[in-house]
Design a protein around this motif. Structure first.
Motif, PDB file in Angstrom:
ATOM      1  N   ILE A  20       0.926  -1.261  -0.043  1.00  0.00           N
ATOM      2  CA  ILE A  20       0.046   0.068   0.013  1.00  0.00           C
ATOM      3  C   ILE A  20       0.891   1.211   0.072  1.00  0.00           C
ATOM      4  O   ILE A  20       0.607   2.107  -0.699  1.00  0.00           O
ATOM      5  N   ASP A  21       1.972   1.370   0.795  1.00  0.00           N
ATOM      6  CA  ASP A  21       2.876   2.555   0.820  1.00  0.00           C
ATOM      7  C   ASP A  21       3.671   2.766  -0.628  1.00  0.00           C
ATOM      8  O   ASP A  21       3.723   3.744  -1.127  1.00  0.00           O
ATOM      9  N   GLU A  22       3.712   1.559  -1.153  1.00  0.00           N
ATOM     10  CA  GLU A  22       4.326   1.428  -2.560  1.00  0.00           C
ATOM     11  C   GLU A  22       3.487   2.262  -3.598  1.00  0.00           C
ATOM     12  O   GLU A  22       3.457   3.207  -4.366  1.00  0.00           O
ATOM     13  N   ALA A  23       2.011   1.888  -3.427  1.00  0.00           N
ATOM     14  CA  ALA A  23       0.943   2.242  -4.250  1.00  0.00           C
ATOM     15  C   ALA A  23       0.848   3.692  -4.065  1.00  0.00           C
ATOM     16  O   ALA A  23       0.428   4.613  -5.027  1.00  0.00           O
ATOM     17  N   TYR A  24       0.988   4.179  -2.680  1.00  0.00           N
ATOM     18  CA  TYR A  24       0.686   5.709  -2.215  1.00  0.00           C
ATOM     19  C   TYR A  24       1.721   6.446  -2.944  1.00  0.00           C
ATOM     20  O   TYR A  24       1.479   7.560  -3.606  1.00  0.00           O
ATOM     21  N   GLU A  25       3.108   5.899  -3.030  1.00  0.00           N
ATOM     22  CA  GLU A  25       3.980   6.756  -3.603  1.00  0.00           C
ATOM     23  C   GLU A  25       4.066   6.881  -5.048  1.00  0.00           C
ATOM     24  O   GLU A  25       4.179   7.813  -5.764  1.00  0.00           O
ATOM     25  N   PHE A  26       3.504   5.856  -5.554  1.00  0.00           N
ATOM     26  CA  PHE A  26       3.563   5.614  -7.144  1.00  0.00           C
ATOM     27  C   PHE A  26       2.404   6.783  -7.396  1.00  0.00           C
ATOM     28  O   PHE A  26       2.843   7.472  -8.567  1.00  0.00           O
ATOM     29  N   ILE A  27       1.363   7.029  -6.826  1.00  0.00           N
ATOM     30  CA  ILE A  27       0.203   8.001  -7.032  1.00  0.00           C
ATOM     31  C   ILE A  27       1.026   9.452  -6.808  1.00  0.00           C
ATOM     32  O   ILE A  27       0.997  10.398  -7.690  1.00  0.00           O
ATOM     33  N   ARG A  28       1.805   9.700  -5.760  1.00  0.00           N
ATOM     34  CA  ARG A  28       2.288  11.038  -5.484  1.00  0.00           C
ATOM     35  C   ARG A  28       3.362  11.170  -6.676  1.00  0.00           C
ATOM     36  O   ARG A  28       3.651  12.603  -6.789  1.00  0.00           O
ATOM     37  N   GLN A  29       4.126  10.255  -7.171  1.00  0.00           N
ATOM     38  CA  GLN A  29       5.087  10.765  -7.992  1.00  0.00           C
ATOM     39  C   GLN A  29       4.798  10.718  -9.378  1.00  0.00           C
ATOM     40  O   GLN A  29       5.540  11.272 -10.231  1.00  0.00           O
ATOM     41  N   LEU A  30       3.660  10.894  -9.952  1.00  0.00           N
ATOM     42  CA  LEU A  30       2.800  10.832 -11.045  1.00  0.00           C
ATOM     43  C   LEU A  30       3.127  12.314 -11.319  1.00  0.00           C
ATOM     44  O   LEU A  30       2.915  13.171 -10.701  1.00  0.00           O
ATOM     45  N   PRO A  31       3.540  12.715 -12.689  1.00  0.00           N
ATOM     46  CA  PRO A  31       3.784  13.903 -13.197  1.00  0.00           C
ATOM     47  C   PRO A  31       2.263  14.778 -13.164  1.00  0.00           C
ATOM     48  O   PRO A  31       2.557  15.943 -13.143  1.00  0.00           O
ATOM     49  N   THR A  32       1.165  14.297 -13.297  1.00  0.00           N
ATOM     50  CA  THR A  32      -0.110  15.019 -13.530  1.00  0.00           C
ATOM     51  C   THR A  32      -0.765  14.611 -12.171  1.00  0.00           C
ATOM     52  O   THR A  32      -0.648  13.685 -11.438  1.00  0.00           O
TER      53      THR A  32
END
Length: 581
Positions: free
Chosen positions: A486-498
């Protein structure tokens, strides 16, 4: 006589008279006969008949006649047989300007832009004076932003040759600039020629903007046309601006255009009425779409297709199937695809099999989109084996068919088969699309194949040039969330350019609910409440997390909040095909 039949489109009668002419022996077909028949074969894409005429010219030693060879090249190019046209062009002992223009135009319209531009450069090195036809032949080859520089050089060449006041040349230039995504240059060309611009000029801009996704620009140009121009709109103008309103889901503007169209004669044109049906379908006004369809007195097959598709896309699949049952015209591939989509939504296998029978009856079984729709339909109805049989029976598999089969494997939790199908797709030479990776990532998500899914996501852009969009991001979040990362999924969203859309946060909220991660779930839920405050599903997910954690006080507070907002969860329902109707 043959020319008369040809001009009326009576192809078989024309060939019958040619045959009779040969049998009598009194008068033999000559060059004029051939030149009369070849354009008809080209227009109707009659490859077998055209080849027969070609064989006749060889037997009668007409292959050196310029008008005959030029006509044959045009015929082969319009029938997409580029190799035959190239052979004729390369073996010609003498070429005139028509020969060059014919092949350049054929390359341009068959997607061979680089070949068209190379041949054009070779032409201008040999001919100092070219014609307007040369300009009209080469401009369609400039169909993307990477061709803009070449298109501008053609514009300069046009001015040098003195075609700056020719309406056809101006229209072609405007359309070229729109396809190259240079709207300013296109509109500037129109305004410079405003003193001589006719309805077709304005339609070029408006239709070009609509076809290339510049819907607001299409509407702005229409308003400019009405305000600044002395020319009037026609049915093509209305068709495009109504379509633009549909894509933008502009309810008020769409209805105003509906009223405006019926104040003029153009509103009665079937093209405009079909556009209105589609527009109302896009904005969810089913009753308005049905009214337009019902009051149309000259419906064609396109009208039926628009209405069936509108019902299917708006979850009125049962009505779509019923409307198909009332169809009084022979259906085409679009009709069948739309009604198959309705059967897929409902999971009505019985009706789906009936439509499958129609496919064989009308000879559509080789159509790649029909095959893809059948694979989808049988898969959604639970018959993966039949989906696989249909897939394997397709001789030349299109990307759509591959995508449907990968989706079917994923839908039935056969993730390894989906991956294998993707590998076979690459071996066949087919290029994966956005939909391919959505289906593939979804399959990996449901089977917990996180490492494989991440590899495919990383390969999308680097190896296949497919830009990730929201749907791919949702699949990645869902994949990581399902596996407990879940933490990895959260970081994935946060690092999106848009900025992340609600679908991604919703997938993460579901994962938090499934794994009981209340702290992360509360943070994600607050984000979703701000993005979609009326979506009761997010409140219910957080409520369930509170209950699961024994936080009864917070659960009660959230329930009161739901009641205060008067939010209600939609009731679930099931559909059962009882075999009537």
């Amino acid at each position: 006589m043959i020319d008369g039949f040809a001009s009326m489109g009576m192809i078989f009668e024309a060939f019958d008279h040619l045959h009779e002419m040969q049998l009598t022996g009194l008068v033999q077909p000559d060059r004029v006969t051939v030149v009369t028949l070849i354009p008809l074969c080209a227009e109707l894409m009659l490859l077998r008949e055209g080849r027969s005429v070609h064989g006749f010219t060889v037997r009668r030693s007409m292959e050196s006649d310029l008008s005959v060879v030029n006509g044959l090249m045009d015929f082969y190019l319009k029938c997409n047989d580029l190799k035959a046209a190239e052979h004729l062009f390369n073996t010609m002992p003498y070429r005139d300007l028509v020969s060059w223009n014919t092949v350049i135009s054929g390359y341009s319209h068959n997607g061979c832009s680089s070949k068209a531009q190379t041949l054009f450069k070779e032409l201008i090195s040999q001919y100092s004076q070219c014609s307007l036809s040369t300009l009209l032949a080469i401009l369609p080859s400039c169909g993307s932003p990477k061709s803009l520089h070449f298109g501008k050089s053609i514009h300069c060449w046009q001015l040098k040759l003195g075609f700056c006041n020719n309406i056809l040349a101006i229209n072609s230039l405007m359309f070229m600039y729109i396809n190259c995504r240079d709207l300013e240059a296109s509109l500037s060309s129109l305004l410079r020629a405003s003193f001589m611009a006719d309805t077709a000029c304005w339609n070029t801009i408006i239709s070009g903007c609509t076809q290339n996704g510049y819907f607001w620009k299409a509407l702005e140009t229409f308003n400019l046309m009405r305000r600044e121009s002395l020319v009037s709109h026609d049915s093509i103008t209305l068709f495009n601006v109504i379509s633009a309103c549909g894509y933008l889901e502009l309810v008020l503007e769409g209805k105003l255009l509906h009223g405006f169209s019926f104040k003029t004669f153009e509103g009665k044109h079937i093209r405009v009425q079909n556009a209105l049906i589609t527009m109302y379908g896009r904005i969810g006004e089913i009753e308005s779409a049905m009214d337009v369809f019902s009051y149309s007195c000259n419906r064609n097959l396109c009208s039926w297709n628009c209405m069936i598709s509108t019902l299917s896309q708006n979850k009125e699949s049962k009505k779509a199937i019923e409307l198909f049952g009332n169809l009084d015209i022979k259906p085409n591939e679009i009709t069948i695809s739309s009604v198959l989509s309705a059967c897929t939504q409902l999971g009505f296998l019985r009706q789906g099999k009936q439509i499958h029978a129609h496919v064989f009856r009308f000879g559509f079984q080789r159509n790649p989109f029909i095959s893809a729709a059948l694979v989808d339909m049988y898969s959604n109805c639970g018959n993966l084996d039949i989906s696989l049989q249909i897939f394997q029976s397709v001789p030349e598999k299109s990307v759509a068919v591959w995508n449907s089969m990968i989706s079917a494997f994923g839908f039935h939790n056969n993730g390894q088969d989906a991956i294998q199908a993707f590998d076979e797709m690459l071996k066949s030479g087919a290029s994966p699309t956005k939909t391919t990776f959505i289906n593939l990532l979804s399959s990996c998500s449901h089977l917990g194949l996180v490492e494989e899914g991440q590899q495919y996501y990383n390969r999308m852009l680097d190896e296949f040039g497919v830009e990730p969009v929201t749907e791919h991001h949702v699949c990645m979040v869902d994949m990581l969330g399902r596996s407990g990362r879940i933490d990895e999924a959260y970081e994935f969203i946060r690092q999106l350019p848009t900025k992340a859309e609600s679908g991604m946060w919703g997938a993460l909220l579901s994962a938090c609910n499934y794994h009981g991660n209340l702290e992360m779930g509360r943070e994600v839920a607050e984000i979703l409440f701000s993005l979609e405050p009326e979506n009761v599903g997010y409140y219910v997910s957080l409520f369930n997390m509170y209950v699961g954690a024994g936080r009864w006080g917070e659960a009660a507070d959230l329930r009161r909040k739901i009641q205060d907002k008067r939010l209600k969860k939609p009731a679930g329902y099931s559909l059962i095909d009882v075999g009537f109707g």
